[in-house]
Design an enzyme around this catalytic site. Structure first.
Site, PDB file in Angstrom:
ATOM      1  N   SER A 146       0.832  -1.198   0.000  1.00  0.00           N
ATOM      2  CA  SER A 146       0.000   0.000   0.000  1.00  0.00           C
ATOM      3  C   SER A 146       0.874   1.258   0.000  1.00  0.00           C
ATOM      4  O   SER A 146       1.618   1.478  -0.934  1.00  0.00           O
ATOM      5  CB  SER A 146      -0.979  -0.033   1.171  1.00  0.00           C
ATOM      6  OG  SER A 146      -2.148   0.713   0.871  1.00  0.00           O
ATOM      7  N   LYS A 198     -22.952  16.744   8.560  1.00  0.00           N
ATOM      8  CA  LYS A 198     -21.898  17.311   9.394  1.00  0.00           C
ATOM      9  C   LYS A 198     -21.247  16.247  10.280  1.00  0.00           C
ATOM     10  O   LYS A 198     -20.035  16.305  10.536  1.00  0.00           O
ATOM     11  CB  LYS A 198     -22.461  18.445  10.258  1.00  0.00           C
ATOM     12  CG  LYS A 198     -21.432  19.140  11.138  1.00  0.00           C
ATOM     13  CD  LYS A 198     -20.336  19.780  10.306  1.00  0.00           C
ATOM     14  CE  LYS A 198     -19.323  20.486  11.189  1.00  0.00           C
ATOM     15  NZ  LYS A 198     -18.174  20.994  10.419  1.00  0.00           N
TER      16      LYS A 198
END
Length: 344
Positions: A146, A198
């Site tokens: 990765s 939010k």
């Protein structure tokens, strides 16, 4: 008067350390104790050390060992020291300004880490190549997965150790879930927010189908960037992107077949290839940058400083040390290979 043992028992360990150091400095001026080596300080400058070879022209060997993060490290006295990202950039800067450095070997042993730290290290290596024109060889060790592979992409030549695990070209999103536990404990949380998304990803509630789709879009975008860079940098090797985009892990042989690496070999082979690319003799000097001198230093020493790449704790009693303590966020990370390397 209280016995000395009673006083010591109530004295913080850090104070005892300083007391012992002070006593030794007064009792043994100008002397040193065998095996006693005080930790390097963060203010100590990086110095060049020759690991092998000789001559005026040199190969710089820079190690990336552990989880990729910009977090500072701590020693056993809880002093902050530069983190991986900071040390990496500082070492590149020294190699960049030294005209006797003719090539760079990047030794990578990392399962990856945070997306931003990985991308910064990638960019810094790209800048090094573009500004100096010096060849770069990446040597992949135990795990270069990765983000560990991501930062290796600018290399002109990528070598995997015969037992390397690499690949995992993709993104993982980590967020805790405690809503079920709160229900069992009879706890609740009231949230007021300015927009419906939010608190998207909050551990205190499940995500909605719409939020899952938004997260998938972010993941696809970041994974697409990673895969796009693989296609760009490995174009000559015609990478098998169908396999690579699954974010699977590859052995060295599989990685060679998939076009992720150019060669299978050992660190000495990576150094030899760098010398060949730079037109240097076989006995050219190999140097590295550290803050501390190590007797009998070799190309396999991964430490930059005496306090090392981790916390430096003498005893680790963390009961969860086998579980990566990932903060919520997006990672270029092969999670099974992370161990405890992302813990604070």
């Amino acid at each position: 008067m209280k016995p000395f043992s009673a006083v010591i028992g109530k004295t913080p360990a850090l104070l005892i350390t300083f007391l012992i150091a002070g006593i030794l400095s007064m009792v043994l001026p100008g002397c040193s104790l065998p095996g006693l080596k005080l930790p390097a300080d963060a203010t100590d400058p990086l110095q060049e050390f020759v690991l092998e070879g000789s001559g005026p022209h040199k190969i710089a060997l820079i190690s990336v060992n552990g989880a990729i993060t910009d977090r500072p490290t701590k020693d056993f006295m809880s002093r902050n020291h530069p983190g991986m990202l900071d040390e990496f950039v500082a070492q590149l800067a020294l190699a960049k300004k030294d005209p006797s450095i003719k090539a760079l070997v990047l030794k990578v042993n990392s399962p990856g880490g945070t997306i931003t730290a990985s991308d910064i290290m990638y960019k810094e290596l790209m800048d090094f190549k573009q500004q100096t024109g010096k060849p770069v060889v990446a040597a992949l060790m135990d795990v270069a997965a990765s983000g560990g592979y991501y930062i290796s992409l600018p290399a002109d030549h990528i070598l995997a150790h015969p037992t390397t695990l690499t690949g995992s070209v993709g993104v993982i999103f980590v967020t805790p879930r405690v809503s079920g536990l709160m229900d069992k404990l009879g706890l609740d949380l009231k949230v007021r927010k300015s927009g419906k998304h939010k608190d998207m990803g909050s551990p205190f509630r499940d995500t909605t189908a719409e939020e899952d789709a938004l997260f998938d879009t972010i993941i696809d975008d970041m994974a697409g960037r990673f895969a796009g860079l693989v296609e760009e940098h490995r174009a000559d090797q015609k990478p098998d992107m169908e396999k690579i985009r699954t974010a699977r892990i590859f052995t060295a042989d599989d990685a060679l077949s998939a076009g992720l690496v150019d060669q299978i070999g050992y660190l000495e082979d990576a150094l030899a290839h760098a010398k060949k690319m730079a037109g240097l003799p076989d006995n050219a000097a190999v140097v590295t940058y550290r803050r501390t001198y190590y007797p009998n230093d070799t190309i396999y020493n991964t430490l930059v400083t005496q306090y090392g790449a981790h916390s430096g704790a003498l005893v680790n009693i963390d009961l969860l040390e086998s579980i990566p303590a990932l903060k919520p966020g997006f990672y270029y990370l092969w999670w099974p290979g992370a161990g405890n390397s992302l813990q604070p």
